[in-house]
Motif scaffolding. Sequence first.
Motif, PDB file in Angstrom:
ATOM      1  N   ARG A   1       0.819  -1.215   0.000  1.00 26.30           N
ATOM      2  CA  ARG A   1       0.000   0.000   0.000  1.00 26.30           C
ATOM      3  C   ARG A   1       0.854   1.266   0.000  1.00 26.30           C
TER       4      ARG A   1
ATOM      5  N   MET B   1       1.894   1.954  -3.473  1.00 33.19           N
ATOM      6  CA  MET B   1       0.790   2.481  -4.269  1.00 33.19           C
ATOM      7  C   MET B   1       0.530   3.953  -3.953  1.00 33.19           C
ATOM      8  N   THR B   2       0.747   4.343  -2.686  1.00 35.47           N
ATOM      9  CA  THR B   2       0.597   5.749  -2.314  1.00 35.47           C
ATOM     10  C   THR B   2       1.664   6.598  -3.006  1.00 35.47           C
TER      11      THR B   2
ATOM     12  N   ILE C   1       3.139   5.853  -5.816  1.00 39.35           N
ATOM     13  CA  ILE C   1       2.764   5.884  -7.235  1.00 39.35           C
ATOM     14  C   ILE C   1       1.682   6.925  -7.478  1.00 39.35           C
ATOM     15  N   HIS C   2       0.719   7.028  -6.567  1.00 36.03           N
ATOM     16  CA  HIS C   2      -0.352   8.024  -6.700  1.00 36.03           C
ATOM     17  C   HIS C   2       0.217   9.436  -6.788  1.00 36.03           C
TER      18      HIS C   2
ATOM     19  N   GLN D   1      -1.756   1.409 -11.477  1.00 33.20           N
ATOM     20  CA  GLN D   1      -2.902   1.831 -10.672  1.00 33.20           C
ATOM     21  C   GLN D   1      -4.176   1.080 -11.072  1.00 33.20           C
TER      22      GLN D   1
ATOM     23  N   ASN E   1      -4.064  -2.522  -9.875  1.00 34.11           N
ATOM     24  CA  ASN E   1      -4.043  -2.711  -8.429  1.00 34.11           C
ATOM     25  C   ASN E   1      -5.075  -1.856  -7.691  1.00 34.11           C
TER      26      ASN E   1
END
Length: 302
Positions: A23, A26-27, A29-30, A151, A154
């Motif tokens: 996670r 992914m943050t 990547i955001h 994104q 996932n």
Amino acid sequence: MLTGALLILAPLFLGFAFALSNRRLMTVIHYLVEGLVYFILVLLGLGLGQMEGLLTHLGTMAYQVSGLVLAMLVANLAALWLFHHFLPLDIGPTEDSAKPSYRRLFMAGLKPLLAVVVGAFLGYFWFSGLPMVEDVATWALMLLLFLIGLQLRNAGLSLRKLLMNRQGLGIALTMGASSLIAGLALTPWLGVSWNQALAIASGFGWYSLSGIMIGDAMGPAWGGVAFLNDVLREIIALALIPVVIGARPAMAIGYGGATSMDFTLPVIRSSGGLACVPVAIASGFLLSFLSPVLMGVFLSLG
């Protein structure tokens, strides 16, 4: 042209092939995606600012953008109205949930325009001779597409379930088809070939993608036209969604285009309720995948 289009599209599918579970990653990547979007928009503005005779092109660009926005608006809403007539979406009574700050949302919608304007001023007044702007923008777009592929893969969304969402699939296809029909009809107005008009019409609201892809293939002025067409779609959608979603949910969700799964989703949720959310995500997801594919295909035909 075909090779260039495939090179740009490849990172999207490469990113979609990787399943991640971290996670924190992914943050990161955001935030990388958010930063890259504005970096690309500044580069788009730089390309516009460096263009010879920019001021003489502005009137023509305004003429082309006004025709695109109006034609897309009429075609999309008419087609989505018919879709709702034959396959209505019952969202039930809307909930008394907290309304988002529409002023804040409109200001956020203007940020992409501001980024391009800043880039244009820099390119026109200070960096008119800066080399390799288009090359850097292309590589940045490829990295952005790779991260967006990650994104999408996932996001906890099942592609099978999204494709089986009859309302979301129908809205996406109706919106996409009506946009292409409008683009084809506008070929004489725009003064370009039919495949280029279809490529411009395939942005579906994804302005950071369309501005660079169209700009790379057709020049910075057309990149600006594609960008403005798509960013104005987003801004109009913010005003349109609360007004029509109660009576015609398909029109509200569909006109948002690819943004229905992200930027305009909070407005769809607050105005239409939870029943609209899976439909909006399905429609926005499918249009987000279709947009780069269609643009790449149409541009490769030139």
